[in-house]
Write an enzyme that holds these catalytic residues in place. Sequence first.
Site: not given
Length: 481
Positions: A337, A339-340, A345, A350-351, A371, A384
Amino acid sequence: MCILLRIITALLEIETQGCRLPVLRKNQENEDEWPLAEILSVKEIPGRKLYYVHYIDFNKRLDEWVTPDRLDMKKLQFPKKEAKTPTKNGLPGSRPSSPESEVVRVAGAGPQHTPSRPPQPQAQQKSIPTKTSLPDFQNGTARRPMPNQPGRKRKQPPNCGGTDEDSQDSSDGIPSTPRMTGSLVSDRSHDDIVTRMKNIDCIELGRHRLKPWYFSPYPQELTTLPILYLCEFCLKYLKSLKCLQRHLTKCNLRHPPGNEIYRKGTISFFEIDGRKNKTYSQNLCLLAKCFLDHKTLYYDTDPFLFYVMTEYDAKGFHIVGYFSKEKESTEDYNVACILTLPPYQRRGYGKLLIEFSYELSKVEGKTGTPEKPLSDLGLLSYRSYWSQTILEILMDLKPDNGERPQITINDISEITSVKKEDVISTLQYLNLINYYKGQYILTLSEDIVEGHERAMQKRHLRIDSKCLHFTPKDWSKRGKW
Ligand SMILES: [Zn+2]
């Protein structure tokens, strides 16, 4: 006539759950629109009735409780017959016999005219038979007791849960363990209706107030609160500000548990073992579930490592986001999993999480892949990241004795730790591959090059591999985790 009408309204009353009808909402331009929605639940609060609607073909995040005046009851469609949900009295539901959806036009039979029914707190407990992927759990019942820490409880002041130990504990009747409902269901077709509805209104986490997007199996007693309070460092959940304040006088954590394995500037990463820090890991999963809909949530956190990214200020290390990772993956997964948290966000974090996950894979000398399935936001971030990472390499290639530079998919995969399949899908997505005179040729157009350069100028946050202090463990040699 009177009797007939009463029967119809009674039917509507029983059957609104699962029905579809147009619901009034505002679009992004603040204009009225009437998208089709499914009624998932009905509740009565003093003086009015509320309907939980799921907008068909809309992002599920927009699902909400609405008042009856926003429902177009004239266009009510009954559910198709295949879902055989027994009614409360054990009789089969009084669904229309036709398998087709039926448009019922009953003027004036809107919910505001129907006789009232007691509120439905039981909707939360209604257990619809579901198949779970783990035999230890079934519909809302934990067969396997959650690990508590017997003998470590202390006397608590009344009406406030919690101990100062590493446990999400409680002495006022709030279960110390989250519900085991639904989220363990891996087969979406057996999805429990409860888990389709967001159940927490608001979470206070440090200086942020978060509006959950999806269901999370926090104890049911906490779902009626206007605000759920979390300790931003140990992620313990508390039912009031007072309880949180009391907790904070005892909680010494100012960063996630586990080892800090990366620090550059104000950004740190902590590695947390799901077995050693079970309570923290479970509380992290509960928080994450509020914003992740597609993944099975594992209460058995033992097989996972959690990498929590934080931002530091004078008050401590504040959680920004995280990803989990199986200690051993037979399918080359390097992220389970990811998550930001919403306040962070769209700012490049995230990157950064993704980049970090590949840096770990590089140290491990492996290629990895997230996954599946990825969430919509997840796929965008990965696409991206892969595009930028691969283009960075391609644009650095120098001509070889005046010849066109050459590189293989394997080379790209080895340099980046991005799994071969993801390299290929990215090259295809960017439409770079051409077949010319028996050879595959990558062609970088001006547009691609300029777009890439612009994107990289905006990418300020980067992982510096020199700041990573990480030694991978060989979990296969450790017997049981
Ligand atoms: Zn705490």
